[in-house]
Write a protein that holds these residues in place. Structure first.
Motif, mmCIF file in Angstrom:
data_model
loop_
_atom_site.group_PDB
_atom_site.id
_atom_site.type_symbol
_atom_site.label_atom_id
_atom_site.label_comp_id
_atom_site.label_asym_id
_atom_site.label_seq_id
_atom_site.Cartn_x
_atom_site.Cartn_y
_atom_site.Cartn_z
ATOM 1 N N GLY A 35 36.661 -2.719 51.206
ATOM 2 C CA GLY A 35 35.217 -2.957 51.104
ATOM 3 C C GLY A 35 34.481 -1.637 51.096
ATOM 4 O O GLY A 35 34.802 -0.738 51.885
ATOM 5 N N ILE A 36 33.510 -1.511 50.216
ATOM 6 C CA ILE A 36 32.736 -0.266 50.097
ATOM 7 C C ILE A 36 31.249 -0.584 50.208
ATOM 8 O O ILE A 36 30.734 -1.413 49.450
ATOM 9 N N GLY A 37 30.588 0.063 51.146
ATOM 10 C CA GLY A 37 29.138 0.065 51.183
ATOM 11 C C GLY A 37 28.677 1.465 50.815
ATOM 12 O O GLY A 37 29.045 2.438 51.475
ATOM 13 N N SER A 38 27.920 1.592 49.748
ATOM 14 C CA SER A 38 27.542 2.911 49.239
ATOM 15 C C SER A 38 26.038 3.044 49.115
ATOM 16 O O SER A 38 25.334 2.081 48.803
ATOM 17 N N ALA A 39 25.568 4.266 49.368
ATOM 18 C CA ALA A 39 24.195 4.578 49.001
ATOM 19 C C ALA A 39 24.014 4.265 47.529
ATOM 20 O O ALA A 39 24.952 4.349 46.737
ATOM 21 N N GLY A 40 22.826 3.895 47.158
ATOM 22 C CA GLY A 40 22.622 3.397 45.804
ATOM 23 C C GLY A 40 21.575 4.151 45.025
ATOM 24 O O GLY A 40 21.076 5.188 45.461
ATOM 25 N N PRO A 41 21.307 3.587 43.853
ATOM 26 C CA PRO A 41 21.710 2.269 43.362
ATOM 27 C C PRO A 41 23.224 2.151 43.119
ATOM 28 O O PRO A 41 23.894 3.125 42.814
ATOM 29 N N VAL A 42 23.706 0.918 43.302
ATOM 30 C CA VAL A 42 25.078 0.581 42.940
ATOM 31 C C VAL A 42 25.015 -0.491 41.865
ATOM 32 O O VAL A 42 23.991 -1.137 41.673
ATOM 33 N N ASP A 43 26.102 -0.668 41.157
ATOM 34 C CA ASP A 43 26.213 -1.777 40.209
ATOM 35 C C ASP A 43 27.579 -2.421 40.412
ATOM 36 O O ASP A 43 28.586 -1.953 39.882
ATOM 37 N N ALA A 44 27.593 -3.455 41.241
ATOM 38 C CA ALA A 44 28.859 -4.119 41.550
ATOM 39 C C ALA A 44 29.462 -4.781 40.323
ATOM 40 O O ALA A 44 30.670 -4.993 40.263
ATOM 41 N N SER A 45 28.633 -5.117 39.328
ATOM 42 C CA SER A 45 29.157 -5.786 38.145
ATOM 43 C C SER A 45 30.026 -4.853 37.302
ATOM 44 O O SER A 45 30.910 -5.301 36.585
ATOM 45 N N THR A 46 29.773 -3.547 37.398
ATOM 46 C CA THR A 46 30.568 -2.563 36.662
ATOM 47 C C THR A 46 31.403 -1.682 37.572
ATOM 48 O O THR A 46 32.223 -0.894 37.098
ATOM 49 N N GLY A 47 31.176 -1.770 38.893
ATOM 50 C CA GLY A 47 31.906 -0.933 39.834
ATOM 51 C C GLY A 47 31.427 0.496 39.882
ATOM 52 O O GLY A 47 32.170 1.387 40.310
ATOM 53 N N THR A 48 30.180 0.725 39.466
ATOM 54 C CA THR A 48 29.655 2.092 39.392
ATOM 55 C C THR A 48 28.558 2.319 40.423
ATOM 56 O O THR A 48 27.916 1.384 40.903
ATOM 57 N N VAL A 49 28.343 3.609 40.759
ATOM 58 C CA VAL A 49 27.308 3.985 41.718
ATOM 59 C C VAL A 49 26.543 5.187 41.181
ATOM 60 O O VAL A 49 27.088 6.017 40.457
ATOM 61 N N SER A 50 25.274 5.273 41.576
ATOM 62 C CA SER A 50 24.421 6.415 41.210
ATOM 63 C C SER A 50 23.543 6.785 42.397
ATOM 64 O O SER A 50 22.319 6.690 42.337
#
Length: 338
Positions: free
Chosen positions: A68-83
């Motif tokens: 499980g990953i909680g990341s500072a965002g924005p995140v996009d769980a639909s693509t698995g990417t973070v910014s």
């Protein structure tokens, strides 16, 4: 299964924390590295891999069934990417794929142990959603069917519980209250909008506003929101006014959210919430002005309970929510191992 563990990651601009979390929400192994936020994306991922590597060398790794990953965002769980705004080297960074690749080079826990077909499942959510999952599992939103949980710190994030279930939304960002506009002609926000809750209520903006209006730090030179809170507690009218303005913005955002989805409680954590009644007293007062309709008048505002472990516990809770496991059914608050 009760013996399963989740490998949880909490990724922020300051630190990358990891833990093995059991089915009761206990952190049985921990690891941490500073985030090389000003370096390139590969350097940041190397720190993530180092945390995973430390967890992989610890007892219990063979019981890990998901990440499980909680990341500072924005995140996009639909693509698995973070910014993440505070990690410039990561823009549309394929974090889920990178974590899977890192895991592929680690032994799963012994010569006879094998990962599930296709590797370990990885769940990605924003850090505000992770905090919400933790507070609903073991914290101030426990037992509540509909809740908004917020982190008020250097930014303002949040997440939602609706009908008793975590509601991350398609991209993992649902409940991001910090970027609701509550001042239509207000200051520009880094997100591109104007008058966002975050632009008014975050710690740096509380301090900025106090300084602009004449508040001055003490001999130690501390000009943070924590110092403004101390001054407000001592009766400084400018410091108190800056917190009252932050409270008003938070109240407007909370009331808007409650009107849309009928939440029954708003849970507030993060560094700014540590100001206590300097924040909560004017917030509750302002909420009475904004939450006027009959179905939102009973809305409670309470402080968060999970503290600095919220991101890790919440990342594990998000895995359980995705799998349908009854995370909220555990009867006792989860202690952690130092």
């Amino acid at each position: 299964m009760q013996n399963d563990l989740v490998a949880a990651l909490d990724i922020g601009g300051t630190k990358i924390a990891g833990a093995l979390v059991d089915s009761a929400g206990r952190l049985v192994v921990r690891a941490q590295r500073p985030t090389p936020a000003q370096e390139d994306g590969d350097a940041v991922m190397a720190a993530v891999a180092a945390v995973l590597g430390e967890l992989a060398g610890a007892p219990g790794w063979e019981r890990v069934t998901a990440v499980g990953i909680g990341s500072a965002g924005p995140v996009d769980a639909s693509t698995g990417t973070v910014s993440p705004v505070n990690v410039p080297g990561w823009r549309d960074y394929p974090l889920v794929d990178a974590v899977r690749e890192a895991l592929g080079g680690m032994r799963p826990g012994g010569p006879t142990h094998r990962w599930p077909a296709g590797g370990l499942p990885v769940t990605l959510v924003g850090d505000g959603v992770a905090m919400t999952a933790a507070e609903h599992w073991h914290g101030a939103a426990r037992g509540r069917a509909n809740a908004l949980c917020m982190v008020v710190s250097t930014g303002v994030g949040g997440g939602l519980v609706l009908d008793g279930r975590l509601h991350p939304g398609p991209t993992g960002n649902a409940g991001h209250i910090g970027h609701i506009s509550v001042d239509l002609d207000g200051d520009p926000c880094p997100c591109g909008a104007r008058g966002c809750v975050e632009r008014i209520a975050s710690g740096p903006n509380i301090a900025r506003r106090a300084l602009e209006r004449g508040w001055r730090p003490g001999p130690d030179g501390d000009a943070t929101a924590a110092a403004v809170a101390r001054a407000a507690r001592a009766g400084d009218p400018v410091a108190r006014g800056s917190f009252e303005r932050a409270a008003q913005a938070l109240a407007a955002g909370i009331a808007a959210t409650a009107t849309l989805v009928e939440i029954e409680v708003a849970v507030i954590g993060g560094g700014v919430a540590a100001a206590g009644e300097v924040l909560f007293a004017p917030l509750r007062a302002a909420l009475r002005d904004y939450a006027r309709l009959s179905f939102v008048q009973g809305l409670e505002v309470v402080p968060a309970q999970m503290g600095t472990d919220a991101g890790l516990v919440g990342a594990a809770a998000a895995v359980r929510a995705r799998s349908g496991a009854p995370a909220a059914a555990v009867e006792a608050p989860a202690p952690t191992v130092p």
